[in-house]
Design a protein around this motif. Structure first.
Motif, PDB file in Angstrom:
ATOM      1  N   ARG A 777      37.240  48.446  35.357  1.00 39.55           N
ATOM      2  CA  ARG A 777      36.742  48.554  33.974  1.00 39.55           C
ATOM      3  C   ARG A 777      37.070  47.290  33.183  1.00 39.55           C
ATOM      4  N   GLU A 778      38.285  46.805  33.348  1.00 39.60           N
ATOM      5  CA  GLU A 778      38.738  45.694  32.516  1.00 39.60           C
ATOM      6  C   GLU A 778      38.220  44.345  33.000  1.00 39.60           C
ATOM      7  N   VAL A 779      37.804  44.291  34.267  1.00 38.06           N
ATOM      8  CA  VAL A 779      37.186  43.061  34.788  1.00 38.06           C
ATOM      9  C   VAL A 779      35.832  43.447  35.376  1.00 38.06           C
ATOM     10  N   PRO A 780      34.757  43.344  34.611  1.00 40.12           N
ATOM     11  CA  PRO A 780      33.422  43.726  35.107  1.00 40.12           C
ATOM     12  C   PRO A 780      32.999  42.824  36.262  1.00 40.12           C
ATOM     13  N   SER A 787      33.701  32.495  38.093  1.00 43.92           N
ATOM     14  CA  SER A 787      34.953  32.959  38.689  1.00 43.92           C
ATOM     15  C   SER A 787      34.713  34.224  39.500  1.00 43.92           C
ATOM     16  N   ASP A 788      35.583  34.393  40.478  1.00 41.15           N
ATOM     17  CA  ASP A 788      35.492  35.548  41.374  1.00 41.15           C
ATOM     18  C   ASP A 788      36.095  36.768  40.684  1.00 41.15           C
ATOM     19  N   PRO A 789      35.326  37.867  40.468  1.00 44.60           N
ATOM     20  CA  PRO A 789      35.893  39.043  39.797  1.00 44.60           C
ATOM     21  C   PRO A 789      37.051  39.659  40.574  1.00 44.60           C
ATOM     22  N   ARG A 792      40.187  37.811  39.680  1.00 43.28           N
ATOM     23  CA  ARG A 792      40.659  38.167  38.333  1.00 43.28           C
ATOM     24  C   ARG A 792      41.245  39.573  38.312  1.00 43.28           C
ATOM     25  N   ARG A 793      40.694  40.479  39.094  1.00 44.42           N
ATOM     26  CA  ARG A 793      41.262  41.835  39.168  1.00 44.42           C
ATOM     27  C   ARG A 793      42.648  41.813  39.805  1.00 44.42           C
ATOM     28  N   VAL A 794      42.785  41.004  40.842  1.00 41.91           N
ATOM     29  CA  VAL A 794      44.100  40.889  41.481  1.00 41.91           C
ATOM     30  C   VAL A 794      45.114  40.303  40.504  1.00 41.91           C
ATOM     31  N   PRO A 808      49.317  31.563  43.021  1.00 45.96           N
ATOM     32  CA  PRO A 808      48.071  31.354  43.788  1.00 45.96           C
ATOM     33  C   PRO A 808      48.153  31.936  45.192  1.00 45.96           C
ATOM     34  N   GLU A 809      49.327  31.831  45.808  1.00 49.74           N
ATOM     35  CA  GLU A 809      49.490  32.373  47.150  1.00 49.74           C
ATOM     36  C   GLU A 809      49.349  33.890  47.153  1.00 49.74           C
ATOM     37  N   GLU A 810      49.911  34.534  46.143  1.00 57.01           N
ATOM     38  CA  GLU A 810      49.807  35.991  46.059  1.00 57.01           C
ATOM     39  C   GLU A 810      48.366  36.436  45.832  1.00 57.01           C
ATOM     40  N   VAL A 811      47.643  35.715  44.958  1.00 52.56           N
ATOM     41  CA  VAL A 811      46.243  36.061  44.704  1.00 52.56           C
ATOM     42  C   VAL A 811      45.423  35.889  45.975  1.00 52.56           C
TER      43      VAL A 811
END
Length: 855
Positions: A777-780, A787-789, A792-794, A808-811
């Motif tokens: 919901r918060e990242v359509p 940008s990759d949704p 951004r959700r992660v 960055p490594e965690e994402v």
């Protein structure tokens, strides 16, 4: 009681007993008072000095009495262990004659004492009153000494001593050539403080405001905002509810009868802490709130209701009388209540003196019954009152008048309804009767009109043979639909009118029955069927200097009640009582640092652990009184200290000296308590319902017998129903109290069922799904600026779960996991594989150590 707490208690007792059994140093002089009498008190004095009769006429309470001996001659021959019958019988296992024998190391102490001439450490009195006296050595124990305010050690400006707390702690660290850890970073501090004070993670806006505020007052301002939060009382109220043994059921066997009004005491605790009610007043209200409200209890004001509700503290013990139990069960309620009072306010296991003098602490059996006499006017087993008899109506005269007026209108409407109903039923009957031959109608009418019990045999046959004529209100719709519908509307109007009546509400209280005050007697070996001498009400003898113990009048002429509980409560909170202040501030310390200065918070006695920082404990106890008994001021004092602000980083050199962190050279990483963990999960999933107060959310068993919250209701955990026999599965897995009497300190276990709960429980699976949907919901799906949704959700998932920015490594790692998982799920035919894969990631975050632990 569940097995885990019982086992933990047993292991703790073994450890503590072992600590008391240290060998006497070779150069140490063994004396009767310091070394021998404690052994005799534990194993021998029940028969030889503590009771009404001396077995074998042998009294071992004094060295002189032991030498004199009994029917068999001298028990101790000074200087000659081989001729001392006491030692001989101990070695042979004949004394005591019970299964509990004197350990070999303690027998060796007695042998060494006899060989040294059986010295006494002081002049002994010529005579002793009956029973076991309290010796100067017992009075010298640290907990029974008056609370004195020590001066904090002095340090320089470079030593990071922000508060007197730091000075006391740093002095101990310096003794071991240790120092404080560096301060934790600001993000760690706000997360720590928020979870500590409110049990909830800080909001993004709160974090941004704190991190951007570079002023010297930023940290203290953040603490003030958290203390002002309504969630503060919910978090710290739960701590006190543990101590009180709060439950929404009676624990009466398998029935576990619900307590419909207990939640009002829970709300009282939360409101009191939010309002920073002075702790002395908090204690007085819970012990004697009813004695502060003059009767009659009618048209009660809110402040009076609050006082009566406070006495719910004394109604928390399990109550077996609810299921029809008799005198024995009533006696057990009294005994259990005294145990709760003892651990909560006295920091002692006073219940151990119910059957005999306390084996380790200077609490004579008579003192136990003196304390019982304080409460017995309200807990009189001979005139026991059920739960229904211990409630007070909150209905006012105006509400009763309103209810009577509404009922009068409703009765009039009901009469009109009944009149029409009778008319319509009769009309339907007569209409149905026309279907019969005319010559049969009178006979049938008479049969159906006759009362069932007065019908003749012939009439009974007619009624049975013609069921279609049995027209009654319940089947009127089969004969006259229009009339039946009209009657439904009329009855609905009657019901709606009755619904306008004010609902009579009640509060559960502890109060005294007017009339004669019961006499309290000592029970021989704790058996209520064997009462002995009468005792007056009073405080523990050891809680006052010799000869100055509190004597409470049997009745206070100024009060309509006996006034006993009020007198004790005022005495406890007068600021000079040696026990209460230490017990209260120790609990504050415990919940801020995960361990108490005395790490057995319900037992400061001989079997309890010794304080790591006794001077600090006494300084805090005096500071509590100086600060007007304000709990919030104590929080701020502790949390602004360097001790609290330290980082949690481990140092091998420090660990080698202080592996358990008893000296507080770092902040100890702690797992969230069960309720805080559940609440954090709900908050992270975006579902936490912040509605405060009110009746508890019921719990129920699912198809496999696990106790769950039905319909996934997301209220804070403090508002969930607490059933003694049906603890909520998720909370109990993470060490929430179960069916215990009360809980002085929770364990913090790490066990396989916890991992299984986080992997498989329906609750976790549901919340992980809600978390994933929140991210969606918060990242359509439409990417901003390419940008990759998913990325951004992660990143947002890290913010919600950990309140920090993902690396960055965690994402990258998380995105690769979600994409790979989605491919596998699609291959397996899973519908909406992308959402399911994101849910799997969310579940991992909710089950991670970073989520479960606070640093």
């Amino acid at each position: 009681m569940p097995q885990r707490p019982r086992l933990a208690a047993a292991l703790s007792a073994l450890f503590l007993l072992a600590s008391l059994s240290r060998p006497v140093a070779a150069e140490e002089t063994v004396t009767f008072e310091q070394h021998v009498r404690p052994i005799l008190k534990t194993y021998c004095l029940d028969c030889h000095g503590g009771g009404e009769k001396l077995k074998g006429k042998l009294d071992l309470r004094l060295r002189r009495f032991a030498v004199k001996g009994g029917e068999s001659g001298s028990a101790v021959v000074p200087g000659d262990p081989t001729k001392s019958r006491l030692l001989e019988r101990m070695k042979a296992g004949e004394m005591p004659p019970t299964e509990k024998k004197v350990p070999a190391d303690k027998v060796a102490v007695i042998e060494r004492w006899i060989a040294a001439g059986a010295p006494a450490g002081r002049d002994e009195p010529e005579n002793l009153p009956p029973g076991i006296d309290i010796t100067p050595q017992e009075r010298a124990y640290w907990f029974f000494q008056p609370v004195r305010r020590p001066d904090p050690p002095k340090f320089g400006t470079t030593d990071r001593v922000r508060t007197p707390i730091d000075a006391f702690v740093l002095a101990k660290l310096r003794d071991k050539r240790l120092s404080f850890n560096p301060d934790a970073d600001r993000l760690a501090l706000i997360r720590r403080a928020s979870l500590d004070l409110t049990g909830l993670p800080p909001a993004r806006k709160e974090i941004d405001e704190f991190l951007s505020d570079k002023s010297e007052q930023a940290y203290e301002g953040m603490i003030d905002r958290l203390l002002a939060s309504p969630h503060y009382g919910e978090r710290w109220g739960r701590h006190w509810l543990d101590v009180a043994g709060y439950a929404d059921s009676d624990g009466d066997g398998t029935n576990d009868t619900p307590r419909p009004h207990s939640w009002k005491y829970r709300d009282y605790v939360i409101r009191s802490l939010n309002a920073d009610k002075p702790l002395d007043r908090f204690v007085v209200e819970q012990l004697a709130g009813d004695e502060l409200v003059p009767p009659p209890w009618n048209n009660l004001k809110p402040e009076q209701i609050e006082l009566l509700t406070a006495t719910g503290f004394l109604r928390m013990a399990p109550d077996g009388t609810t299921s029809g139990g008799g005198l024995a069960e009533a006696q057990q309620v009294v005994a259990d209540t005294l145990k709760i009072v003892g651990s909560s306010f006295f920091g002692l296991t006073v219940g151990c003196a119910q059957c005999h003098d306390h084996r380790y602490d200077p609490i004579p059996q008579s003192d136990y019954y003196r304390l019982r006499a304080v409460f017995e006017p309200a807990f009189d087993p001979s005139r026991w009152r059920s739960a229904a008899q211990r409630r007070v109506s909150l209905c006012t005269d105006a509400e009763r008048a309103r209810a009577a007026a509404v009922e009068a209108e409703a009765a009039k409407m009901q009469a009109e309804h009944n009149e029409k109903q009778q008319k319509y039923v009769r009309a339907a009957f007569e209409k149905e009767l026309t279907k019969f031959p005319a010559e049969q109608r009178d006979q049938l009418r008479s049969a159906f009109d006759a009362p069932a019990g007065k019908r003749t045999d012939e009439q009974k046959k007619l009624v049975a043979a013609n069921p279609k004529l049995n027209v009654n209100p319940g089947v009127l719709y089969q004969y006259d639909t229009a009339s039946a519908d009209e009657l439904k509307k009329l009855q609905a109007a009657v019901n709606a009118k009755r619904a306008e009546k004010p609902v009579e509400d009640f509060v559960a209280v502890l109060s005294e029955v007017p009339g004669p005050v019961p006499l309290t007697k000592v029970f021989h070996r704790g058996d209520y069927r064997q009462p002995k001498g009468e005792v007056p009400p009073g405080d523990l003898t050891i809680a006052a200097p010799e000869g100055k113990r509190l004597e409470i009048p049997s009745r206070d002429a100024k009060l309509p009640t006996s006034g006993r509980r009020l007198a004790l409560a005022k005495h406890l909170t007068d600021g000079s009582h040696p026990l209460l202040g230490r017990v209260l501030v120790n609990r504050v310390w415990l919940h801020h640092f995960g361990r108490g200065i005395v790490d057995t918070p319900g037992d400061f006695g001989v079997l309890g652990l010794r304080p790591t920082h006794p001077e600090l404990l006494d300084w805090l106890a005096t500071e509590l009184v100086r600060e007007g008994w304000s709990l919030k001021r104590m929080h701020k004092l502790v949390m602004t200290s360097t001790v609290y602000r330290q980082s949690s980083l481990r140092d091998p050199a420090k660990d080698a000296v202080d592996s358990g962190n008893a000296l507080y050279g770092r902040y100890a990483v702690r797992r969230l308590e069960a309720e805080a963990l559940r609440d954090r999960i709900l908050a992270t999933a975006g579902r936490l319902d912040p509605t405060p107060f009110g009746p508890p959310v019921p719990v129920m068993e699912d198809v496999v017998g696990q106790v769950i919250v039905p319909d996934d209701k997301p209220r804070r955990s403090v508002y969930l129903q607490v059933r003694r026999r049906k603890p909520l599965a998720f909370l109990s897995t993470f060490d929430a109290p179960g069916g215990e009497l009360n809980c002085d300190r929770r364990t913090s276990s790490v066990a396989a069922p916890q991992a299984l709960m986080l992997m498989n429980s329906e609750f976790i699976l549901q919340q992980a799904g809600h978390f994933a949907r929140r991210l969606t919901r918060e990242v359509p799906p439409d990417g901003a600026n390419g940008s990759d949704p998913l990325e951004r959700r992660v990143a947002l998932a890290w913010q919600h779960a950990y309140q920090r920015t993902a690396s960055p490594e965690e994402v990258d790692l998380a995105c690769r996991f979600v994409r790979r998982q989605a491919r596998q799920l699609r291959t397996a035919g899973k519908a909406d594989a992308d959402a399911a894969a994101l849910t799997d990631l969310c579940q991992q975050l909710l089950a991670s150590n970073e989520f479960l632990y606070v640093d």
